[in-house]
Write an enzyme that holds these catalytic residues in place. Sequence first.
Site, mmCIF file in Angstrom:
data_model
loop_
_atom_site.group_PDB
_atom_site.id
_atom_site.type_symbol
_atom_site.label_atom_id
_atom_site.label_comp_id
_atom_site.label_asym_id
_atom_site.label_seq_id
_atom_site.Cartn_x
_atom_site.Cartn_y
_atom_site.Cartn_z
ATOM 1 C CD GLN A 185 -8.290 -6.919 -1.383
ATOM 2 O OE1 GLN A 185 -7.992 -7.461 -0.357
ATOM 3 N NE2 GLN A 185 -7.752 -7.212 -2.797
ATOM 4 C CD GLU A 203 -1.846 -2.167 1.520
ATOM 5 O OE1 GLU A 203 -2.594 -3.297 1.590
ATOM 6 O OE2 GLU A 203 -0.859 -2.596 2.053
ATOM 7 C CB ALA A 245 -11.369 2.363 4.510
ATOM 8 C CG ASP A 246 -10.812 -1.533 7.921
ATOM 9 O OD1 ASP A 246 -11.349 -1.724 9.323
ATOM 10 O OD2 ASP A 246 -11.560 -1.756 6.883
ATOM 11 C CG PHE A 247 -6.434 -3.496 4.056
ATOM 12 C CD1 PHE A 247 -6.840 -4.034 5.534
ATOM 13 C CD2 PHE A 247 -6.872 -4.422 3.054
ATOM 14 C CE1 PHE A 247 -7.225 -4.991 5.732
ATOM 15 C CE2 PHE A 247 -7.499 -5.660 3.326
ATOM 16 C CZ PHE A 247 -7.620 -5.911 4.551
ATOM 17 C CG HIS A 252 -12.037 -6.862 6.607
ATOM 18 N ND1 HIS A 252 -11.335 -7.598 7.491
ATOM 19 C CD2 HIS A 252 -11.431 -7.265 5.361
ATOM 20 C CE1 HIS A 252 -10.524 -8.182 6.964
ATOM 21 N NE2 HIS A 252 -10.390 -8.016 5.567
#
Length: 674
Positions: free
Chosen positions: A435, A413, A437-439, A480
Amino acid sequence: MKFHPYNLSRERLLDFYKNLLWPRLIEEKMLLLLRQGKISKWFSGIGQEAISVGATMALQQDEWIMPLHRNLGVFTCRNMPLNKLFKQWQGDLDGYTKGRERSFHFGSKEHHICGMISHLGPQLSVADGVALAYKLRKEQKVSLAFTGEGGTSEGEFHEALNVAAVWDLPVIFLVENNGYGLSTPVSEQYRCQQLSDRGKGYGMEAVTIDGNNVLEVYHIIKGIREYCIREQKPYLVECMTFRMRGHEEASGTRYVPKELMEEWAKKDPITNYEEWLVKEGILGNEEITTTRNELKQKIEKELAPNSARLGETYAPVAEEPTSAQSSLDEVYCKEATSTSETAHHGTPSLKVEGTSVRFIDAISSGLRQSLRKHPNLILMGQDIAEYGGVFKITEGFVTEFGKERVRNTPICESAIIGTALGLSLEGFKSMVEMQFADFVTMGFNQIVNNLAKIYYRWGQNADVVIRMPTGAGVGAGPFHSQSNEAWFVHTSGLKVVYPSTPYDAKGLLNAAFNDPNPILYFEHKALYRSITGPVPEEYYTVEIGKANQVQTGVDISIITYGSGVHWAIAYAAEHLDISLDILDLRTLLPIDYEAIRYSVKKTGKVLVLHEDSLTGGIGGEVVAWIAEHCFEWLDAPVMRCASLDTPIPFNTELEQTFLAKARLNDYVQKLIDY
C-alpha cells in the site's frame, strides 16, 4: 502405544516399517560420519520419524511439502537418492544446491519439496501460495507445511494461518511439538494448553495427535487431506513427539531432565511399531534382521561413490573447478517471456509516439495489458479489488478480471509475499502491491531471504513483482514517504526498477511481468498525477537494466532516477548556460554502468542526484564505481546531492528543506567552479 491397522494390507504395514527404518539407519550412519569429521553438521530427527513418514505417505507424490531440518523422512519417502542427498550434506557441487546450501535447506521441483530457510516460519506462507494455485486450477490437491512448536511464536505462523483461513485454502499446517525450541521448553514458548487450540482462533479445524504413532499420523493426515479437498479449507495438526538428540549435535541434551529422556525413549516410534508388527505376526525376528541388514547394505552402496572421501576429514570439493563468474551467472533465472522490446542506452531517446497520459494511468494500463497477456498472473494487495487500491490504480479491474485474479488481502505483508512465492512454484506469476513502500518492512524477510535467494540456492525462480508506491513531496510524514530502494539494491537475486516517466512506467512494468525473477517496482507517489507524457496504447516493454539518456550535454553529468530526473530537467531549463548531460538510471539493480561510463567520458564532471538520504544511498555505490573505473576522465571530484540524513518531516516546508532538490544548485555550482 496402541496401533490400529485401519484395514491396511500386510504389504502396506511393512512399507511403513521400511520407510520408518530407512531414515533412522541413515541418521545413525550420518552421526557416525559426523563424529569422524566427514560431514560438517547434523540436525537429528531421531524420535520424530513417524511424523515425516506418516504425513508424506498420506499425500500424493505430486503434492508440495514444505519440510524442516528434522524431516529426513519426507525426503526419503519421496525417493530422493541417498547418494545425491549425501553430496548435498557434504557441500559438493553435484549435490542438489551445487554446494550453495546446507543440509535440508533446499528443494526439488521434481519431488515437490520446498525446503526451509533458517528463519523457520516463511515456508508456511509458501504452502498457502501452492494451495491457492491448486484452488485456482480446481485441482484435487493439498499442500502441507511443517513447523515446530517454537516456530508457532513467529509472526509468519499467525499470518499464514490467517490468510489460509480467510481465503479458504486447502493447506495442512503440521506442528511438530517436541517440547523444546533448541533449549527453551514449551513453558517459555506459549501459554495455551495445546497449540491446536489456536486453530479455532483462526476459524479452522484443528487436532492434537500422537506424533510417534506412524499409523495414527498417516490415518489422520489422510482424512484431513480429504477434508481439505472436499471443503476447500485449511487444517491445523499438532503432533506430540520428542527430540532424542540435541537441537543439532554440538548443542547436546544436558538441559533435558534425565527422567524425561527415559520416558520418551519408551515411546520410540520405530521400536514400538516393530514390536507391534511382531506381536501381530506381521513381522518376524529373522525378517527384522534381514531388513535392517539390507538397508544398511543399501546405505553403504549409495555412499560407495564417495568412498574415497569417507577416509578424509570433511572438506567439500568440486567435481569441476569453481569460479566467481559461474556463481554470478546463476543468481538470476534467464528464462524470460519473449517480447518485442524497446530500449535505449547511452544515446538520446527516440521520440515517443502516443497519447499523453498521467504517470498513474500508464501504470494502470500496464497492469491491464499484462493481465490480458498472462492468464496466470494474479494481483494481490490491500484494498485493490472493489476499492481499486488507495491510489485507484486497479479501479475497475475486478469487473474485467474477477476476484480470483484481483485479490484483496488481509494486512499480512509477509504472508502475502510468501504466498506469491508459492504461486511461482506452481507456474503462476503474481504482483503484490505494498500500500506504501514503507510497509514492506513487514515482509522484508520473505523478500531478501526467500524470494531473492531461492534461484541461487536450488534453481527455483520466484516470478513475483512487488509494486512499491514510494517517495516524499506529498506531506505524508515519516512512515508514508521513505525512499527505501537502497535496502534492496544490496540484495543479490532481486531486480530493482524505478521509472520516472509514464512511458517507462508502463514499459518497465510490462517487462517486469515477463521477467521470471523477483522485481521491486518503485513508483513515485508525487509523480502519479503531476507528470504526463506520451504512451502508446499498444503493449510494449522497456528493457530492464538499461538507462535512458534524457538529454545530452558537455559540462556536467547528472546521474539520477525517479523524482530526481524531473528536478534535473527543471534545473536545466532554468540554467540554459550550463550544458547538462542527464542520465536516468531507470533500473537500480542491475545498474547500466556502460551508460554511466559513456556520460562521464563526455563531461568529466559528475553529480549523482537522488531523493533518498545521503548515507547508504545508491549514490555512494555509483560514485565508488566511477572513481574506480572512470578516474582518468574526471576533471573534478564526483559529488552526491541527496536528502538529509533525518526521517522525513510531515510539515511541507520542513519536507522541502529535507529533499535533495533544495541543494541541487549548490552542488552544480561547486562543480562548475571547480
